[in-house]
Scaffold this motif. Structure first.
Motif, mmCIF file in Angstrom:
data_model
loop_
_atom_site.group_PDB
_atom_site.id
_atom_site.type_symbol
_atom_site.label_atom_id
_atom_site.label_comp_id
_atom_site.label_asym_id
_atom_site.label_seq_id
_atom_site.Cartn_x
_atom_site.Cartn_y
_atom_site.Cartn_z
ATOM 1 N N ILE A 133 0.831 -1.200 0.000
ATOM 2 C CA ILE A 133 0.000 0.000 0.000
ATOM 3 C C ILE A 133 0.867 1.251 0.000
ATOM 4 O O ILE A 133 0.644 2.194 -0.758
ATOM 5 C CB ILE A 133 -0.953 -0.008 1.211
ATOM 6 N N ASN A 134 1.902 1.247 0.869
ATOM 7 C CA ASN A 134 2.774 2.414 0.959
ATOM 8 C C ASN A 134 3.516 2.679 -0.343
ATOM 9 O O ASN A 134 3.757 3.824 -0.709
ATOM 10 C CB ASN A 134 3.770 2.250 2.109
ATOM 11 N N SER A 135 3.896 1.590 -1.063
ATOM 12 C CA SER A 135 4.594 1.784 -2.343
ATOM 13 C C SER A 135 3.696 2.475 -3.351
ATOM 14 O O SER A 135 4.161 3.193 -4.231
ATOM 15 C CB SER A 135 5.075 0.434 -2.892
ATOM 16 N N ARG A 136 2.390 2.270 -3.211
ATOM 17 C CA ARG A 136 1.431 2.933 -4.100
ATOM 18 C C ARG A 136 1.404 4.433 -3.841
ATOM 19 O O ARG A 136 1.045 5.218 -4.702
ATOM 20 C CB ARG A 136 0.042 2.328 -3.903
ATOM 21 N N TYR A 137 1.763 4.817 -2.616
ATOM 22 C CA TYR A 137 1.721 6.235 -2.244
ATOM 23 C C TYR A 137 3.111 6.853 -2.166
ATOM 24 O O TYR A 137 3.301 7.873 -1.513
ATOM 25 C CB TYR A 137 0.991 6.392 -0.906
ATOM 26 N N ASP A 138 4.092 6.225 -2.804
ATOM 27 C CA ASP A 138 5.440 6.789 -2.813
ATOM 28 C C ASP A 138 5.463 8.166 -3.469
ATOM 29 O O ASP A 138 4.755 8.400 -4.459
ATOM 30 C CB ASP A 138 6.401 5.865 -3.586
ATOM 31 N N LEU A 175 -0.716 12.535 -1.494
ATOM 32 C CA LEU A 175 0.456 11.730 -1.128
ATOM 33 C C LEU A 175 1.240 12.403 -0.006
ATOM 34 O O LEU A 175 1.727 11.740 0.910
ATOM 35 C CB LEU A 175 1.376 11.520 -2.338
ATOM 36 N N VAL A 176 1.357 13.712 -0.094
ATOM 37 C CA VAL A 176 2.050 14.461 0.952
ATOM 38 C C VAL A 176 1.304 14.302 2.279
ATOM 39 O O VAL A 176 1.906 14.050 3.332
ATOM 40 C CB VAL A 176 2.168 15.957 0.569
ATOM 41 N N ALA A 177 -0.025 14.414 2.216
ATOM 42 C CA ALA A 177 -0.837 14.254 3.423
ATOM 43 C C ALA A 177 -0.663 12.864 4.017
ATOM 44 O O ALA A 177 -0.528 12.697 5.234
ATOM 45 C CB ALA A 177 -2.304 14.520 3.106
#
Length: 385
Positions: A133-138, A175-177
């Motif tokens: 999931i985190n890689s999707r929001y890199d 993404l920043v949020a």
């Protein structure tokens, strides 16, 4: 087959435990003391450790502490003939999964091992999914603007400061949020997102603050709002420039007093949330036009992070394209396609009015429509250059 390490200075105990576990089809390794066990833990991966407490050279609690400090993520089941409540509590505080007294009850032992293995599997899967999931929001990029954003996130995220994120549509403000939340002290809590532009003005207050039963025609039951749902975590108000003035007044009160009142209610409800906001509008101009409250602007903008448009960071396009090629191919279950240098150069010249969101859509289109390698001709054909 799960691999279990037995650590005990009594050979007969090790043999007895080994026989029991092998009868249950577990693979078993042995160590006569903590030092030997540590050498094995450094060399191999284990799914669980059955560890005596009283041993020569290095006792079980020392081994457990050393494994925890070194990041060796394996459940320890502590066993001892000298067990007390204090010993069990101490071992659990240091990270042990469970504590069993000698001689161990067979059913209790096997149940504890199964529970430890199930818990370990669940934690591993959770970490894998979270990483996915985190890689999707890199936040992908090495341009000066992106490096500055990443550095700012590292400094600001651990604080409770409110952050206003500005930038055009599709630049990646969400993404920043998300990374401000993930790197904050509230990361274990929820992150609740509200798209203020997508909710009709007459419903935004109910969405944010909840409502009491009967407070309006369709309010058939009591409902908690986003502020309550974000309790202990982060509330992200996206496109806050589109929020009505009446809702802005209530948000300002919530930020000032850390409490809200549901629509149709008179009870003050304490809330503990960190508010992040984002907008694609120039809020200074909105204030001058009387469409945004200046006092709310100052409450929200303790820190301001501006996300640059993609056309202002074209050097990041090769990295972004590679990122999306891998991401989309993974979603489709296919091998990532290659892209030629001339195709990349052409994409870098594009205006990108839709920013990152548009780039991802175009990469997905090129993956679908091109052959083994995406060429300059594919870009000319399938992108409106």
């Amino acid at each position: 087959m799960s691999h279990i390490l037995i650590v005990d200075d009594e050979k007969t105990i090790r043999q007895a435990l080994k026989d029991i576990l092998e009868d249950e089809s577990y693979e078993v390794s042995e160590a006569p003391d903590g030092e030997a066990a540590w050498a094995l833990l450094e060399e191999q991966s284990f799914d669980a450790v059955l560890c005596d407490i009283k041993m020569p050279k290095m006792d079980g609690v020392e081994l457990l502490s050393k494994a925890m400090e070194s990041g060796i993520d394996v459940p320890f089941i502590m066993i001892s003939a000298h067990g007390t409540i204090e010993t069990a509590v101490d071992a659990t505080k240091k990270g042990a999964f469970d504590f069993i007294q000698k001689p161990p009850d067979l059913n209790r032992l096997l149940l504890t091992v199964r529970n430890a293995l199930s818990n370990s599997t669940l934690q591993t899967e959770t970490k894998r999914l979270k990483k996915k999931i985190n890689s999707r929001y890199d936040i992908v990029g090495e341009s000066a603007g992106i490096v500055e954003i990443k550095e700012t996130i590292e400094k600001v995220a651990p604080t409770e400061a409110r952050v206003l994120i500005t930038g055009e549509n599709g630049t990646g403000k969400e993404l920043v949020a998300r990374w401000l939340h993930e790197k904050s002290q509230r990361s274990a809590g929820p992150m609740i997102e509200v798209n203020c532009a997508a909710i009709p003005s007459e419903l935004i207050e109910s969405e944010l603050f909840g409502h009491e039963k009967g407070s309006f025609t369709s309010a058939h039951k009591q409902r908690s709002g986003k502020f309550e749902q974000a309790q202990g975590g982060t509330l992200f108000l996206d496109e806050i420039g589109d929020m009505s003035l009446s809702a802005q007044a209530k948000v300002l009160r919530a930020l000032q007093e850390n409490q809200i009142t549901r629509v149709g209610g008179d009870k003050n409800i304490k809330v503990d949330v960190r508010v992040l906001a984002a907008t694609n509008k120039d809020l200074r101009k909105e204030i001058e036009a009387g469409r945004f409250r200046e006092d709310l602007y100052h409450r929200l903008s303790v820190m301001i992070i501006h996300v640059p448009a993609l056309r202002d960071r074209s050097d990041d396009i090769p990295l972004l394209v590679d990122h999306f090629l891998n991401q989309v191919s993974q979603e489709y279950g296919t091998a990532p396609k290659k892209i030629g240098s001339e195709a990349i150069e052409l994409l870098q010249k594009y205006k990108w009015t839709g920013n990152i969101r548009e780039l991802r859509n175009i990469v997905e289109r090129l993956i679908i429509m091109s052959n083994a390698q995406i060429t300059k001709e594919d870009v000319i054909k399938y992108v409106e250059i």
